[in-house]
Enzyme design. Sequence first.
Site, mmCIF file in Angstrom:
data_model
loop_
_atom_site.group_PDB
_atom_site.id
_atom_site.type_symbol
_atom_site.label_atom_id
_atom_site.label_comp_id
_atom_site.label_asym_id
_atom_site.label_seq_id
_atom_site.Cartn_x
_atom_site.Cartn_y
_atom_site.Cartn_z
ATOM 1 C CD GLU A 181 -5.387 1.764 -3.118
ATOM 2 O OE1 GLU A 181 -6.549 1.876 -2.739
ATOM 3 O OE2 GLU A 181 -4.423 1.763 -2.338
ATOM 4 C CG HIS A 193 -2.005 0.995 1.160
ATOM 5 N ND1 HIS A 193 -1.781 2.325 1.442
ATOM 6 C CD2 HIS A 193 -3.304 0.891 0.794
ATOM 7 C CE1 HIS A 193 -2.917 2.992 1.255
ATOM 8 N NE2 HIS A 193 -3.859 2.147 0.873
HETATM 9 P P1 PGA Z 1 -9.713 5.705 0.227
HETATM 10 O O1 PGA Z 1 -8.512 4.690 0.532
HETATM 11 O O2 PGA Z 1 -10.859 4.889 -0.312
HETATM 12 O O3 PGA Z 1 -10.030 6.315 1.566
HETATM 13 O O4 PGA Z 1 -9.209 6.678 -0.762
HETATM 14 C C1 PGA Z 1 -8.198 3.670 -0.354
HETATM 15 C C2 PGA Z 1 -6.940 2.986 0.132
HETATM 16 O O5 PGA Z 1 -6.054 3.669 0.654
HETATM 17 O O6 PGA Z 1 -6.809 1.760 0.014
#
Ligand code: PGA
Length: 238
Positions: free
Chosen positions: A154, A85
């Site tokens: 992401e 992450h």
């Molecule tokens: P968020 O986080 O949906 O609050 O943007 C996603 C993540 O960090 O996995």
Amino acid sequence: MKNLIVGNWKLNPITQTEAKKIVARIKPTKEVDVVICPPHPFLAVIKFPLVGAQDCFWNSKGPFTGQVSPATLKSLKVKYCIVGHSERRNVGETDEQINEKIKELLVFGITPILCVGHGTTVEEDDLEVIEVIKEQLKKALKGIESEKVVVAYEPVWAISSGNPHATKRIATPEHVSRVALYIATKFKPMGVLYGGSVNAGNAEQFLQLPQINGALVGGASLIPSEFNAIVKIAKEVK
Ligand code: PGA
């Protein structure tokens, strides 16, 4: 694969009472794989069909103070584990360490959810995004059968501060679809998720993309009505 909706609670909530209260209001469904990833201690106290961890160590035995091993996660019936992450990469985690974690998770039959993304802005040229995630994926998946790994794309600039309704720049479906297609065709993972400010109001535009197999949800996963609505959309779109 079925659509996969993963709730990443990050370091929330504070108490096990609160954790149990949230989870009691989340509705699993057989059409979608719904996974809750609470902080490690709550893995032992919440009751939910599919639970995941937010991170793990790359070794399951030895003198590693403070670490949590895939072996222990397995004993807690953990089925998935997020690795790489951006909030872990920010504190120094490397692609090589992520690779070791994935290998150890697979030894214990836990499906890794490998996060990749680029830390800059929405305006950034898609080609540069591809270059960055290509390197992340090449290194993290080295020596690994990629079809055993779920990849979550992401864009780092799209990850929210925890409030699912805060005005944050959100990725366009075109951008997500282009990057997901690249990941799916070049690396052939088990599936590709999108993550970054997903909420009930915008989930459909991502979940309906043919290259997207689900979502990694942060802030909105702590609000059961919001999270249930995202699961419902995942059920209806495919
Ligand atoms: P968020 O986080 O949906 O609050 O943007 C996603 C993540 O960090 O996995």
